[in-house]
Design a protein around this motif. Structure first.
Motif, mmCIF file in Angstrom:
data_model
loop_
_atom_site.group_PDB
_atom_site.id
_atom_site.type_symbol
_atom_site.label_atom_id
_atom_site.label_comp_id
_atom_site.label_asym_id
_atom_site.label_seq_id
_atom_site.Cartn_x
_atom_site.Cartn_y
_atom_site.Cartn_z
ATOM 1 N N SER A 161 -4.679 -2.724 -0.938
ATOM 2 C CA SER A 161 -3.700 -1.693 -1.295
ATOM 3 C C SER A 161 -2.283 -2.241 -1.452
ATOM 4 O O SER A 161 -1.432 -1.582 -2.061
ATOM 5 C CB SER A 161 -3.710 -0.580 -0.242
ATOM 6 O OG SER A 161 -3.399 -1.107 1.032
ATOM 7 N N VAL A 162 -2.017 -3.438 -0.915
ATOM 8 C CA VAL A 162 -0.658 -3.983 -0.987
ATOM 9 C C VAL A 162 -0.609 -5.324 -1.711
ATOM 10 O O VAL A 162 0.476 -5.855 -1.961
ATOM 11 C CB VAL A 162 -0.036 -4.131 0.423
ATOM 12 C CG1 VAL A 162 -0.114 -2.811 1.177
ATOM 13 C CG2 VAL A 162 -0.692 -5.253 1.211
ATOM 14 N N LYS A 163 -1.766 -5.865 -2.054
ATOM 15 C CA LYS A 163 -1.822 -7.182 -2.682
ATOM 16 C C LYS A 163 -1.025 -7.192 -3.987
ATOM 17 O O LYS A 163 -1.145 -6.282 -4.802
ATOM 18 C CB LYS A 163 -3.278 -7.547 -2.941
ATOM 19 C CG LYS A 163 -3.540 -9.015 -3.148
ATOM 20 C CD LYS A 163 -5.043 -9.278 -3.217
ATOM 21 C CE LYS A 163 -5.747 -8.992 -1.905
ATOM 22 N NZ LYS A 163 -7.189 -9.281 -1.954
ATOM 23 N N GLY A 164 -0.192 -8.209 -4.142
ATOM 24 C CA GLY A 164 0.629 -8.314 -5.332
ATOM 25 C C GLY A 164 1.967 -7.603 -5.224
ATOM 26 O O GLY A 164 2.858 -7.812 -6.057
ATOM 27 N N TYR A 221 8.236 -11.604 8.802
ATOM 28 C CA TYR A 221 8.808 -10.769 7.751
ATOM 29 C C TYR A 221 7.707 -10.106 6.924
ATOM 30 O O TYR A 221 6.581 -10.589 6.844
ATOM 31 C CB TYR A 221 9.680 -11.610 6.816
ATOM 32 C CG TYR A 221 10.794 -12.343 7.480
ATOM 33 C CD1 TYR A 221 10.672 -13.695 7.788
ATOM 34 C CD2 TYR A 221 11.970 -11.693 7.816
ATOM 35 C CE1 TYR A 221 11.702 -14.381 8.413
ATOM 36 C CE2 TYR A 221 13.009 -12.374 8.449
ATOM 37 C CZ TYR A 221 12.866 -13.706 8.736
ATOM 38 O OH TYR A 221 13.891 -14.385 9.359
ATOM 39 N N LEU A 222 8.093 -9.010 6.283
ATOM 40 C CA LEU A 222 7.244 -8.395 5.269
ATOM 41 C C LEU A 222 8.145 -7.917 4.140
ATOM 42 O O LEU A 222 8.915 -6.963 4.311
ATOM 43 C CB LEU A 222 6.436 -7.228 5.838
ATOM 44 C CG LEU A 222 5.430 -6.625 4.860
ATOM 45 C CD1 LEU A 222 4.293 -7.641 4.595
ATOM 46 C CD2 LEU A 222 4.832 -5.330 5.397
ATOM 47 N N GLN A 223 8.076 -8.617 3.024
ATOM 48 C CA GLN A 223 8.814 -8.205 1.834
ATOM 49 C C GLN A 223 7.954 -7.213 1.065
ATOM 50 O O GLN A 223 6.827 -7.539 0.690
ATOM 51 C CB GLN A 223 9.143 -9.418 0.960
ATOM 52 C CG GLN A 223 9.843 -9.068 -0.342
ATOM 53 C CD GLN A 223 11.242 -8.503 -0.113
ATOM 54 O OE1 GLN A 223 11.998 -9.022 0.688
ATOM 55 N NE2 GLN A 223 11.580 -7.444 -0.842
ATOM 56 N N PRO A 270 4.955 6.206 -2.831
ATOM 57 C CA PRO A 270 4.930 7.219 -1.760
ATOM 58 C C PRO A 270 3.784 7.005 -0.771
ATOM 59 O O PRO A 270 3.931 7.320 0.414
ATOM 60 C CB PRO A 270 4.765 8.517 -2.543
ATOM 61 C CG PRO A 270 5.424 8.248 -3.854
ATOM 62 C CD PRO A 270 5.088 6.815 -4.165
ATOM 63 N N GLU A 271 2.681 6.450 -1.257
ATOM 64 C CA GLU A 271 1.536 6.187 -0.386
ATOM 65 C C GLU A 271 1.824 5.108 0.646
ATOM 66 O O GLU A 271 1.045 4.912 1.572
ATOM 67 C CB GLU A 271 0.324 5.776 -1.224
ATOM 68 C CG GLU A 271 -0.237 6.876 -2.130
ATOM 69 C CD GLU A 271 0.636 7.176 -3.336
ATOM 70 O OE1 GLU A 271 0.553 8.298 -3.868
ATOM 71 O OE2 GLU A 271 1.424 6.284 -3.749
ATOM 72 N N ASP A 272 2.916 4.385 0.489
ATOM 73 C CA ASP A 272 3.306 3.378 1.474
ATOM 74 C C ASP A 272 4.085 3.978 2.634
ATOM 75 O O ASP A 272 4.395 3.268 3.599
ATOM 76 C CB ASP A 272 4.151 2.284 0.815
ATOM 77 C CG ASP A 272 3.376 1.494 -0.226
ATOM 78 O OD1 ASP A 272 3.921 1.267 -1.323
ATOM 79 O OD2 ASP A 272 2.229 1.092 0.073
ATOM 80 N N THR A 273 4.427 5.238 2.561
ATOM 81 C CA THR A 273 5.146 5.890 3.651
ATOM 82 C C THR A 273 4.340 5.802 4.932
ATOM 83 O O THR A 273 3.194 6.272 4.988
ATOM 84 C CB THR A 273 5.434 7.360 3.307
ATOM 85 O OG1 THR A 273 6.344 7.405 2.200
ATOM 86 C CG2 THR A 273 6.041 8.089 4.497
#
Length: 125
Positions: free
Chosen positions: A63-66, A80-82, A88-91
């Motif tokens: 879901s977050v790759k790339g 760290y997490l850049q 909105p689904e990352d909320t």
């Protein structure tokens, strides 16, 4: 005393970016695999990403790759997490965690030794 303290959360619009940090103390940070996990409102805990102790191996949820990049600075005891192209689904409340088997094993096990309190990320459309 082990401490993991996250920072960098906030509110952004869709497509925006944030950089989360996790300051570690009380253990030998450079010897530990580190992870990011998140909990969206009304949902369970979700594994996001893992990085090896030396930083050379990383793993991401589909879901977050790339879009997300995990990194660490062992000299500063900081993870760290850049996060780019936020949706909105990352909320969610994002937390860092130490240890576990997520690097090569089943990341859904969430079998971490130490956890931070979290930092809130809100993405509006």
């Amino acid at each position: 005393e082990v401490q993991l303290v996250e920072s960098g959360g906030g509110s952004v619009q869709t497509g925006g970016s944030l950089r989360l940090s996790c300051a570690a103390s009380g253990f030998t940070f450079s010897s530990w695999t580190m992870n990011w996990v998140r909990r969206a409102p009304g949902k369970g805990l979700e594994w996001v990403s893992t990085i090896s102790a030396g930083g050379g191996i990383t793993r991401y949820a589909d879901s977050v790759k790339g879009r997300f990049t995990i990194a660490r600075d062992n000299a500063k005891n900081t993870l760290y997490l850049q996060m780019n192209s936020l949706e909105p689904e990352d909320t969610a409340m994002f937390s860092c965690a130490a240890g576990g088997s997520s690097l090569f094993g089943d990341p859904s096990s969430l079998d971490y030794s130490y956890w931070g309190q979290g930092t809130q990320v809100t993405v509006s459309s």
